[in-house]
Write a protein that holds these residues in place. Structure first.
Motif, PDB file in Angstrom:
ATOM      1  N   GLN A  90       5.275  10.436   1.690  1.00  0.00           N
ATOM      2  CA  GLN A  90       4.456   8.950   0.899  1.00  0.00           C
ATOM      3  C   GLN A  90       4.317   8.330   2.092  1.00  0.00           C
ATOM      4  O   GLN A  90       5.526   7.801   2.501  1.00  0.00           O
ATOM      5  N   MET A  91       3.366   7.778   2.726  1.00  0.00           N
ATOM      6  CA  MET A  91       2.879   7.057   3.183  1.00  0.00           C
ATOM      7  C   MET A  91       2.707   5.198   3.039  1.00  0.00           C
ATOM      8  O   MET A  91       1.903   4.769   1.403  1.00  0.00           O
ATOM      9  N   HIS A  92       2.995   4.973   3.147  1.00  0.00           N
ATOM     10  CA  HIS A  92       3.246   3.126   2.813  1.00  0.00           C
ATOM     11  C   HIS A  92       3.401   1.866   3.677  1.00  0.00           C
ATOM     12  O   HIS A  92       3.647   2.177   5.558  1.00  0.00           O
ATOM     13  N   ASN A  93       2.825   0.416   3.550  1.00  0.00           N
ATOM     14  CA  ASN A  93       3.266  -0.300   4.810  1.00  0.00           C
ATOM     15  C   ASN A  93       2.574  -1.646   3.424  1.00  0.00           C
ATOM     16  O   ASN A  93       2.578  -1.511   2.403  1.00  0.00           O
ATOM     17  N   TRP A  94       3.203  -2.584   3.773  1.00  0.00           N
ATOM     18  CA  TRP A  94       3.372  -3.753   3.453  1.00  0.00           C
ATOM     19  C   TRP A  94       2.599  -5.213   3.534  1.00  0.00           C
ATOM     20  O   TRP A  94       2.339  -5.053   4.995  1.00  0.00           O
ATOM     21  N   LYS A 129      -6.260  12.831   3.454  1.00  0.00           N
ATOM     22  CA  LYS A 129      -5.962  11.445   4.161  1.00  0.00           C
ATOM     23  C   LYS A 129      -4.710  10.978   4.985  1.00  0.00           C
ATOM     24  O   LYS A 129      -5.204  10.389   5.588  1.00  0.00           O
ATOM     25  N   ARG A 130      -3.779  11.672   4.199  1.00  0.00           N
ATOM     26  CA  ARG A 130      -2.228  11.527   5.577  1.00  0.00           C
ATOM     27  C   ARG A 130      -2.643  11.876   6.844  1.00  0.00           C
ATOM     28  O   ARG A 130      -2.468  11.652   7.806  1.00  0.00           O
ATOM     29  N   LEU A 131      -3.603  13.126   7.019  1.00  0.00           N
ATOM     30  CA  LEU A 131      -3.751  14.227   8.171  1.00  0.00           C
ATOM     31  C   LEU A 131      -4.476  13.151   8.633  1.00  0.00           C
ATOM     32  O   LEU A 131      -4.917  13.404   9.990  1.00  0.00           O
ATOM     33  N   ASP A 155       1.349  -1.066   0.176  1.00  0.00           N
ATOM     34  CA  ASP A 155       0.010   0.141  -0.092  1.00  0.00           C
ATOM     35  C   ASP A 155       0.676   1.062  -0.185  1.00  0.00           C
ATOM     36  O   ASP A 155       1.726   1.533   0.746  1.00  0.00           O
ATOM     37  N   ILE A 156       0.812   2.183  -0.992  1.00  0.00           N
ATOM     38  CA  ILE A 156       1.682   3.096  -1.120  1.00  0.00           C
ATOM     39  C   ILE A 156       0.311   4.349  -1.682  1.00  0.00           C
ATOM     40  O   ILE A 156      -0.215   4.386  -2.580  1.00  0.00           O
ATOM     41  N   ASP A 157       0.404   5.833  -0.346  1.00  0.00           N
ATOM     42  CA  ASP A 157      -0.640   6.361  -0.634  1.00  0.00           C
ATOM     43  C   ASP A 157      -1.872   6.012  -0.155  1.00  0.00           C
ATOM     44  O   ASP A 157      -2.525   7.026  -1.312  1.00  0.00           O
ATOM     45  N   PHE A 158      -2.275   4.590  -0.125  1.00  0.00           N
ATOM     46  CA  PHE A 158      -3.716   4.590  -0.335  1.00  0.00           C
ATOM     47  C   PHE A 158      -3.791   4.034  -1.178  1.00  0.00           C
ATOM     48  O   PHE A 158      -5.396   3.490  -1.294  1.00  0.00           O
ATOM     49  N   LYS A 159      -3.092   3.081  -1.975  1.00  0.00           N
ATOM     50  CA  LYS A 159      -3.496   2.350  -3.803  1.00  0.00           C
ATOM     51  C   LYS A 159      -2.888   1.047  -2.982  1.00  0.00           C
ATOM     52  O   LYS A 159      -1.491   1.638  -2.457  1.00  0.00           O
ATOM     53  N   LYS A 160      -3.592   0.801  -3.412  1.00  0.00           N
ATOM     54  CA  LYS A 160      -2.798  -1.158  -3.063  1.00  0.00           C
ATOM     55  C   LYS A 160      -2.056  -2.167  -4.609  1.00  0.00           C
ATOM     56  O   LYS A 160      -2.328  -1.656  -5.709  1.00  0.00           O
ATOM     57  N   TYR A 161      -0.752  -2.170  -4.752  1.00  0.00           N
ATOM     58  CA  TYR A 161       0.135  -2.635  -5.684  1.00  0.00           C
ATOM     59  C   TYR A 161       0.362  -4.148  -5.315  1.00  0.00           C
ATOM     60  O   TYR A 161       1.197  -4.444  -4.040  1.00  0.00           O
ATOM     61  N   PRO A 162       0.290  -5.284  -6.568  1.00  0.00           N
ATOM     62  CA  PRO A 162       0.719  -6.175  -5.948  1.00  0.00           C
ATOM     63  C   PRO A 162       2.044  -6.683  -5.990  1.00  0.00           C
ATOM     64  O   PRO A 162       2.613  -6.103  -6.427  1.00  0.00           O
ATOM     65  N   VAL A 163       2.690  -7.731  -5.197  1.00  0.00           N
ATOM     66  CA  VAL A 163       3.979  -8.075  -4.949  1.00  0.00           C
ATOM     67  C   VAL A 163       3.915  -9.357  -5.414  1.00  0.00           C
ATOM     68  O   VAL A 163       3.498  -9.986  -5.169  1.00  0.00           O
ATOM     69  N   PRO A 172       4.279   4.394  -9.215  1.00  0.00           N
ATOM     70  CA  PRO A 172       5.495   4.169  -7.917  1.00  0.00           C
ATOM     71  C   PRO A 172       5.611   2.497  -7.791  1.00  0.00           C
ATOM     72  O   PRO A 172       6.608   1.977  -7.215  1.00  0.00           O
ATOM     73  N   ALA A 173       4.928   1.759  -8.860  1.00  0.00           N
ATOM     74  CA  ALA A 173       5.564   0.678  -9.550  1.00  0.00           C
ATOM     75  C   ALA A 173       5.420   0.239 -10.516  1.00  0.00           C
ATOM     76  O   ALA A 173       5.131   0.879 -11.647  1.00  0.00           O
ATOM     77  N   LEU A 174       6.924  -0.580 -10.779  1.00  0.00           N
ATOM     78  CA  LEU A 174       7.162  -1.470 -11.896  1.00  0.00           C
ATOM     79  C   LEU A 174       7.187  -2.613 -11.801  1.00  0.00           C
ATOM     80  O   LEU A 174       7.942  -3.026 -11.397  1.00  0.00           O
ATOM     81  N   TYR A 175       6.720  -3.222 -13.160  1.00  0.00           N
ATOM     82  CA  TYR A 175       6.518  -4.832 -12.682  1.00  0.00           C
ATOM     83  C   TYR A 175       7.664  -4.941 -14.061  1.00  0.00           C
ATOM     84  O   TYR A 175       7.039  -4.764 -15.347  1.00  0.00           O
ATOM     85  N   LEU A 176       8.457  -5.979 -14.008  1.00  0.00           N
ATOM     86  CA  LEU A 176      10.329  -6.039 -15.173  1.00  0.00           C
ATOM     87  C   LEU A 176       9.545  -7.482 -15.284  1.00  0.00           C
ATOM     88  O   LEU A 176       8.338  -8.292 -15.113  1.00  0.00           O
ATOM     89  N   LYS A 177       9.117  -7.042 -17.100  1.00  0.00           N
ATOM     90  CA  LYS A 177       8.933  -8.310 -17.687  1.00  0.00           C
ATOM     91  C   LYS A 177       9.113  -9.753 -18.015  1.00  0.00           C
ATOM     92  O   LYS A 177      10.204 -10.296 -17.554  1.00  0.00           O
ATOM     93  N   ALA A 178       8.154 -10.952 -18.115  1.00  0.00           N
ATOM     94  CA  ALA A 178       9.040 -11.951 -17.867  1.00  0.00           C
ATOM     95  C   ALA A 178       9.054 -12.263 -18.779  1.00  0.00           C
ATOM     96  O   ALA A 178       8.775 -11.978 -19.690  1.00  0.00           O
TER      97      ALA A 178
END
Length: 295
Positions: free
Chosen positions: A80-84, A250-252, A60-68, A124-130
């Motif tokens: 930026q606020m984040h957690n995982w 949102k951050r506040l 989660d980066i600034d309230f948006k969820k990205y797959p790992v 903020p996410a980049l996925y290297l090609k398979a």
């Protein structure tokens, strides 16, 4: 969570070596095992780049969820606020540094020149090609070399090699991001001006809400500023300003001791009902409903 303080970590929270107090690098596995406090939402005052070569989960980066997943690269800017939430086998590499670590070493290029650090509208996410084993991927080899150099600590020209490898990683990832981005039709001059506008908004959004005021600061007409924004991200200048206001709201809302009225005043929006309407229009929920999710 609304009752807890959102910590802002500095680099010395992660290591206290004298050789590179403005830089840190580690394998993700070692980093995660040693620093358990990073699993809850937090911020940094430095720049972060990480590559996953194993594992799964969400980031989660600034309230948006990205797959790992293997091949996932993430970039984080100060503030930026984040957690995982990660699987036990998660591994890869992570490095972070101050702005001065990079910007003082290169006169021809700055961190903000890379879109992943220069614009809030670049993912903020980049996925290297398979198609290639991630462990032998060219990007992974660069991360590996950076980690190896960092562990040498006092080697000859140590910082010079750290900065050079960091630069090579950013150049490599910027090229890959450019190829993966669907928006790339805006002229370079427009992109430069849009980033200038974003930076101005980021420093003045609490006091300056009018697109015309920003246009005047940039010595252009409001119509031209809107044209730049539309060409670069498909939004108006007014939407860019309101996006930044909502993100800060949102951050506040996750900080303790803030009422909705306090936050509206902090953002320079003294009409509480207008602030609440704008927040709901942009997010689909009231400030109270949003904060309740994290309570």
């Amino acid at each position: 969570m609304a009752a807890k303080h959102i910590p802002v970590y500095q680099i010395d929270a992660f290591h206290k070596t004298e050789s590179a107090t403005d830089f840190y690098c580690n394998t993700l596995k070692a980093h995660l095992n040693k620093h358990h406090f990073i699993f809850v939402p937090h911020k940094h005052d430095f720049y972060v780049c990480m590559l996953f070569i194993k594992g799964s989960g969400t980031h989660d980066i600034d309230f948006k969820k990205y797959p790992v997943k293997p091949g996932a690269v993430f970039f984080l800017k100060p503030g930026q606020m984040h957690n995982w939430v990660l699987s036990p086998d998660a591994d890869g590499f992570i490095f972070f540094h101050s702005r001065a670590f990079y910007d003082l070493c290169f006169t021809h290029r700055k961190l903000g020149d890379f879109s992943f650090y220069g614009s809030g509208y670049t993912s903020p996410a980049l996925y290297l090609k398979a198609g290639q084993d991630i462990k032998t991927h060219p990007a992974t080899l660069l991360f590996t070399a950076l980690h190896k150099e960092f562990t040498l600590k006092m080697a000859f020209l140590h910082k010079e090699r750290l900065t050079s490898l960091t630069d090579l990683i950013y150049i490599d990832l910027a090229r890959r991001l450019e190829l993966s981005e669907t928006q790339g039709a805006a002229p370079n001059r427009y992109l430069q001006l849009f980033r200038e506008f974003e930076q101005l908004v980021d420093t003045r959004f609490k006091e300056m809400k009018s697109p015309a005021a920003y246009a005047s600061e940039m010595s252009m007409t409001g119509k031209h500023l809107n044209r730049i924004c539309q060409n670069c991200i498909g939004k108006t200048a007014s939407e860019v300003i309101s996006d930044r206001l909502i993100l800060e709201a949102k951050r506040l809302l996750l900080q303790p001791g803030y009422t909705v009225s306090d936050i509206a005043n902090e953002l320079g929006m003294f009409d509480l009902s207008y602030f609440t309407r704008m927040f709901k229009k942009k997010t689909g929920e009231t400030p109270f409903q949003f904060s309740k999710q994290f309570g």
